[in-house]
Design an enzyme around this catalytic site. Structure first.
Site, PDB file in Angstrom:
ATOM      1  CD  GLU A 249      54.359 -30.536  -1.517  1.00 51.89           C
ATOM      2  OE1 GLU A 249      54.558 -31.510  -2.245  1.00 51.89           O
ATOM      3  OE2 GLU A 249      53.948 -29.445  -1.933  1.00 51.89           O
ATOM      4  CE  LYS A 251      61.121 -38.712  -3.210  1.00 45.42           C
ATOM      5  NZ  LYS A 251      60.605 -39.931  -3.803  1.00 45.42           N
ATOM      6  NE  ARG A 256      56.172 -35.481 -11.255  1.00 47.47           N
ATOM      7  CZ  ARG A 256      57.242 -34.728 -11.014  1.00 47.47           C
ATOM      8  NH1 ARG A 256      58.383 -35.290 -10.682  1.00 47.47           N
ATOM      9  NH2 ARG A 256      57.184 -33.426 -11.116  1.00 47.47           N
ATOM     10  NE  ARG A 272      60.808 -40.151 -12.752  1.00 45.95           N
ATOM     11  CZ  ARG A 272      61.442 -39.807 -11.631  1.00 45.95           C
ATOM     12  NH1 ARG A 272      60.783 -39.708 -10.521  1.00 45.95           N
ATOM     13  NH2 ARG A 272      62.724 -39.603 -11.627  1.00 45.95           N
ATOM     14  NE  ARG A 416      67.851 -35.534 -11.181  1.00 48.90           N
ATOM     15  CZ  ARG A 416      66.935 -36.361 -10.690  1.00 48.90           C
ATOM     16  NH1 ARG A 416      66.512 -36.202  -9.446  1.00 48.90           N
ATOM     17  NH2 ARG A 416      66.432 -37.331 -11.412  1.00 48.90           N
TER      18      ARG A 416
HETATM   19  P1  AMP Z   1      62.845 -39.557  -6.963  1.00 46.44           P
HETATM   20  O1  AMP Z   1      62.034 -40.462  -7.846  1.00 46.44           O
HETATM   21  O2  AMP Z   1      63.468 -40.260  -5.797  1.00 46.44           O
HETATM   22  O3  AMP Z   1      63.799 -38.687  -7.743  1.00 46.44           O
HETATM   23  O4  AMP Z   1      61.830 -38.528  -6.292  1.00 46.44           O
HETATM   24  C1  AMP Z   1      61.018 -37.694  -7.036  1.00 46.44           C
HETATM   25  C2  AMP Z   1      59.636 -38.298  -7.184  1.00 46.44           C
HETATM   26  O5  AMP Z   1      58.956 -38.307  -5.939  1.00 46.44           O
HETATM   27  C3  AMP Z   1      58.719 -37.489  -8.059  1.00 46.44           C
HETATM   28  O6  AMP Z   1      58.943 -37.749  -9.417  1.00 46.44           O
HETATM   29  C4  AMP Z   1      57.341 -37.930  -7.621  1.00 46.44           C
HETATM   30  O7  AMP Z   1      56.947 -39.055  -8.360  1.00 46.44           O
HETATM   31  C5  AMP Z   1      57.562 -38.390  -6.189  1.00 46.44           C
HETATM   32  N1  AMP Z   1      56.836 -37.591  -5.173  1.00 46.44           N
HETATM   33  C6  AMP Z   1      56.212 -38.108  -4.108  1.00 46.44           C
HETATM   34  N2  AMP Z   1      55.686 -37.157  -3.345  1.00 46.44           N
HETATM   35  C7  AMP Z   1      55.970 -35.967  -3.935  1.00 46.44           C
HETATM   36  C8  AMP Z   1      55.706 -34.603  -3.617  1.00 46.44           C
HETATM   37  N3  AMP Z   1      55.032 -34.252  -2.507  1.00 46.44           N
HETATM   38  N4  AMP Z   1      56.183 -33.652  -4.449  1.00 46.44           N
HETATM   39  C9  AMP Z   1      56.873 -33.988  -5.562  1.00 46.44           C
HETATM   40  N5  AMP Z   1      57.161 -35.258  -5.914  1.00 46.44           N
HETATM   41  C10 AMP Z   1      56.724 -36.244  -5.113  1.00 46.44           C
END
Ligand code: AMP
Length: 563
Positions: A249, A251, A256, A272, A416
């Site tokens: 998908e 990102k 969130r 989140r 995680r």
């Molecule tokens: P990170 O904050 O770098 O750990 O990345 C995870 C975050 O990416 C998640 O908590 C979501 O807020 C965001 N996110 C964006 N697009 C997606 C997606 N398609 N699926 C899941 N999380 C996503």
């Protein structure tokens, strides 16, 4: 329970720096407290008066707390202020001033933990005109009823700065030690992931023990701890971590949201961090009401800012929606879109244990797509080349990267794990040298770049064969003004010019005479079946036009030597 008992606990905790000792002190305290008080005591040891999702957040202004201290102590406010400047600790100020309380102001009776808890709630719940004064008065009455050493903690609690070094996980550890004798808190933690409320868990542990936890259900309106993504150093590692087919998908770089719709039709949004954000996004609540075809649900999405045509806007713009005031005007100024990516609960049933594939298939069926609510962009593949291509596309569209998800993976609350792997632009570093590439064609732009070129097709020079071989699509780094000028700059030709070799996947919308050279900075060079060089420059960024002949561009050999 008498507040003094809690004060004694706080004093013990405050003088302890070892995590193990903190747990033990808390455990023996929880063992002996009355059952009816245990839940509120867990909140108070965390410096809170409720679970985070309930939004009863303490945090009076310094000014109000200092004023309450000066009224309760019967001293000039300038003295209180000065003491605050000297010590920087509102707790010490309260203790110091209230050591000598004027006798006339001391009310009869003892302060109980229950009364403290109720009054702190009252402070948080007071709003409207004259509310500052009402809040200060409640605090004054608490100070007056407490001994000086207790006032220290009341002041810190009111300001939201208790900071005893106790966190939710410390409380869960302590509850486990107190009621099972075991340090292993696995079961408590799993419960906390679907019921992030230490107060509820404490009460059940104290009354029914660990078996009672199994009965705690997922509840619409109470957030579930979000699932998180792992990361890899190299994209190749994905194949080991998630064997077989992969779902990929986009990102999105936004915020969130976990949206809950209960059986009365009420939608509540959580961040989140499990804090309620409904008041910030009344527009999103409306869209979800109309566009999610379900009686009850819990779903997750990334909220991004968009323009009036639905093109996404930078994260910084979305941040302006983090506000309590003026919400209505910002709803108009900065419209949002929910990129919906997961489903946890639907029409009375938890679906977290279903596979990603099942969950997202159902999810896509209940979304009535519009500009404001869409299912996130997704492909399913078993080829890492295709994953990489999709990644490249998302970067060119201005997104942060991709989320690679296991098709068979369940929703692991609060974990995680390897069911989700994130792959972001930042993980890829720049090449040291820039490249001089020949522009041989262009692709029409989409969205904001509609009506002009969206990307230029660039090539290196093969000096041996006297040919131009494609190596990247260049869209980043060109300003809108430059893009508008480009059609005038290039000489368009009807078909692929002589000496230019292009694979069928890279045929541009417009061909140019190979006459202009651009300097490009890239992140790395990888193998590519889609470019005629057999190699591709990833994340190319335009630096400038070069005054060079196309035959003076970077050669095939030079690029091959860089790999
Ligand atoms: P990170 O904050 O770098 O750990 O990345 C995870 C975050 O990416 C998640 O908590 C979501 O807020 C965001 N996110 C964006 N697009 C997606 C997606 N398609 N699926 C899941 N999380 C996503």
């Amino acid at each position: 329970m008498d507040f003094l008992q809690l004060v004694e606990l706080f004093e013990q905790l405050e003088n302890e720096s070892s995590g193990n000792k903190l747990r033990e002190i808390l455990a023996s305290f929880f063992k002996k407290v009355p059952i009816e008080d245990i839940s509120l005591l867990t909140y108070l040891t965390l410096g809170k008066i409720s679970a985070d999702y309930e939004s009863a957040v303490l945090g009076l202004a310094d000014k109000s707390v200092l004023k309450a201290i000066s009224v309760a102590g019967g001293v000039e406010s300038s003295r209180v202020k000065k003491l605050m400047q000297d010590t920087g600790d509102v707790g010490l100020v309260a203790e110091n001033i209230l050591k000598k309380k004027p006798r006339t102001l001391v009310p009869v009776g003892k302060l109980t933990v229950h009364e403290l808890f109720e009054k702190l709630h009252k402070i948080v719940g007071t709003s409207g005109s004259g509310s500052q004064e009402k809040k200060t008065n409640i605090l004054v009455s608490l100070f007056q009823k407490s001994p000086a050493k207790g006032a220290k903690y009341i002041a810190r609690l009111a300001l939201g700065v208790l900071r005893l070094g106790v966190a939710e996980m410390t409380v869960l550890d302590a509850l486990s030690i107190a009621f099972t004798g075991e340090k292993d808190k696995t079961v408590l933690e799993a419960t906390y992931n679907i019921c992030p409320d230490v107060g509820i868990i404490a009460e059940i542990m104290a009354t029914a023990g660990i078996k009672g936890l199994q009965k705690i259900p997922v509840k619409v309106g109470r957030p579930i701890k979000v699932m998180l993504a792992q990361r890899v150093k190299e994209l190749d590692e994905v194949e080991v971590k998630i064997p077989g087919k992969l779902a990929v998908e986009a990102k999105y770089d936004g915020e969130r949201v976990q949206a809950h719709k209960d059986s009365k039709g009420k939608i509540t949004l959580f961040s989140r961090r499990m804090e309620e954000t409904s008041a910030q996004f009344p527009d999103l609540i409306e869209y979800l009401q109309k566009q999610i075809d379900a009686k009850t649900f819990i779903l997750e999405a990334e909220i991004i800012a968009i323009d009036s045509e639905g093109n996404h806007r930078p994260f910084q713009e979305l941040m302006q929606r983090r506000r309590k005031h003026d919400v209505a005007s910002y709803v108009k100024k900065i419209p949002v879109q929910a990129q919906v990516f997961d489903l946890l609960y639907l029409d009375g049933k938890v679906v977290m244990d279903k596979s990603y594939e099942e969950r997202t298939t159902i999810l896509r069926k209940i979304i009535k797509k519009s500009k404001n609510v869409v299912a996130s962009a997704k492909i399913v593949t078993d080829s890492l080349d295709t994953v990489d291509e999709f990644f490249q596309e998302q970067i060119n569209l201005g997104y942060e990267g991709i989320m690679i998800k296991s098709l068979g993976g369940v929703y692991q609350a609060g974990t995680r794990g390897w069911n989700w792997i994130k792959w972001k632009k930042d993980y890829v570093h720049d090449l040291q040298d820039s490249l001089d590439l020949v522009v041989i064609g262009a692709f029409h732009g989409k969205g904001r770049r509609h009506g002009t070129y969206g990307a230029l097709l660039c090539a290196v020079y093969d000096s041996k064969k006297d040919q131009f071989l494609t190596v990247c699509k260049l869209g980043t780094g060109l300003t809108d003004e430059m893009l508008a000028e480009l059609p005038k700059k290039f000489s368009i030709v009807k078909r692929c010019p002589a000496r230019v070799v292009v694979k069928k996947e890279m045929i541009p919308d417009v061909w140019f005479v190979a006459e202009f050279v651009v300097e490009v900075r890239g992140a790395e060079i990888t193998k590519s079946p889609f470019h005629s060089l057999g190699l591709a420059v990833r994340f190319p960024r335009f630096l400038r036009f070069r005054d060079k002949k196309p035959e003076q561009a970077t050669t095939k050999k030079e690029v091959e030597d860089m790999v």
